[in-house]
Design a protein around this motif. Structure first.
Motif, PDB file in Angstrom:
ATOM      1  N   SER A 191       0.827  -1.203   0.000  1.00 42.40           N
ATOM      2  CA  SER A 191       0.000   0.000   0.000  1.00 42.40           C
ATOM      3  C   SER A 191       0.860   1.250   0.000  1.00 42.40           C
ATOM      4  O   SER A 191       2.064   1.200   0.265  1.00 42.40           O
ATOM      5  N   ASP A 243       0.254   5.607   1.060  1.00 46.11           N
ATOM      6  CA  ASP A 243      -0.580   6.712   1.531  1.00 46.11           C
ATOM      7  C   ASP A 243      -0.275   7.904   0.637  1.00 46.11           C
ATOM      8  O   ASP A 243       0.792   8.515   0.744  1.00 46.11           O
ATOM      9  N   MET A 273     -10.407   3.862  -0.189  1.00 47.96           N
ATOM     10  CA  MET A 273      -9.141   3.520  -0.840  1.00 47.96           C
ATOM     11  C   MET A 273      -9.363   3.058  -2.269  1.00 47.96           C
ATOM     12  O   MET A 273     -10.478   2.720  -2.663  1.00 47.96           O
ATOM     13  N   HIS A 308      -6.173  10.062  -5.827  1.00 52.87           N
ATOM     14  CA  HIS A 308      -5.917  11.260  -5.015  1.00 52.87           C
ATOM     15  C   HIS A 308      -6.959  12.335  -5.314  1.00 52.87           C
ATOM     16  O   HIS A 308      -7.462  12.999  -4.407  1.00 52.87           O
ATOM     17  N   ASN A 346      -6.944   8.357  -0.548  1.00 51.50           N
ATOM     18  CA  ASN A 346      -5.502   8.521  -0.431  1.00 51.50           C
ATOM     19  C   ASN A 346      -4.725   7.269  -0.068  1.00 51.50           C
ATOM     20  O   ASN A 346      -3.518   7.322   0.097  1.00 51.50           O
ATOM     21  N   LYS A 347      -5.408   6.157   0.060  1.00 49.79           N
ATOM     22  CA  LYS A 347      -4.704   4.893   0.251  1.00 49.79           C
ATOM     23  C   LYS A 347      -4.958   4.036  -0.974  1.00 49.79           C
ATOM     24  O   LYS A 347      -6.101   3.889  -1.409  1.00 49.79           O
ATOM     25  N   ASP A 378       2.195  -4.186   3.751  1.00 45.22           N
ATOM     26  CA  ASP A 378       1.484  -3.956   5.009  1.00 45.22           C
ATOM     27  C   ASP A 378       0.745  -5.207   5.491  1.00 45.22           C
ATOM     28  O   ASP A 378       0.275  -5.243   6.621  1.00 45.22           O
TER      29      ASP A 378
END
Length: 188
Positions: free
Chosen positions: A27, A29, A115, A145, A150-151, A176
């Motif tokens: 992932s 951010d 996400m 975005h 944002n993930k 992750d």
């Protein structure tokens, strides 16, 4: 099983299930910032065109995954029905890399509430090493975005032979989650 589930892993090993391989969920951010990149020389990243690009996209995905662990060819009709009928299908999250008038790579992503999920990304063997996967990912990062998602996550085989993990790490993605595959042949 989940890589953090030590008890389950121990149970599988004690029951004679050998470990086959690991899969990662990676992932990024986007709120923390990410690289911006132009299209690679000679390559144009364009949106998927519904009603036009389905068969060519299927061909690129099938070809680019043909050497992947557990690959099983999927007929176009089966593949397309699975994607087009998905409740999160949004053709604005699908991107194609064009080398002239031929598709060199494809990225198929789905938006979720908080996400973006990259379901498939593939680059034809003859076009690998030119930055196409990076360009596709960075472009879909822009789309997510823009949507305040944002993930962004994706799944990858830890033994992927295309160098995908290095590509993902170079643009800021990190493992992750880890999932372990155990397998045991059972015969009557």
């Amino acid at each position: 099983c989940a890589g953090v589930n030590a008890a389950k892993i121990r149970l599988l090993e004690e029951a004679g299930y050998p470990h086959v391989r690991s899969f990662f969920r990676m992932s990024i951010d986007l709120g923390a910032g990410y690289e911006k990149l132009r299209d690679p020389p000679g390559i144009a990243i364009r949106p998927f065109r519904l009603g036009v690009d389905e068969r060519a996209t299927h061909a690129v995905i099938e070809d680019s995954f043909s050497e992947h662990f557990g690959f099983s060819p999927r007929a176009f009709e089966t593949w397309w029905a699975r994607h087009a009928k998905h409740e999160r299908f949004d053709p604005d999250c699908w991107l194609l890399a064009w080398d002239g008038d031929r598709i060199a790579g494809a990225l198929l992503a789905f938006p979720f509430a908080d996400m973006g999920f990259v379901r498939e990304i593939g680059v034809l063997k003859a076009h690998r090493g030119r930055g196409i996967a990076t360009a596709l990912l960075l472009r879909v990062f822009d789309e997510f975005h823009r949507r305040d998602q944002n993930k962004v996550v994706l799944g990858v085989d830890s033994e992927n032979g295309t160098g995908a993990i290095r590509v993902y790490e170079r643009i800021g993605m990190r493992v992750d989650q880890r999932h372990e595959l155990f397998e045991k042949e059972v015969r009557p």
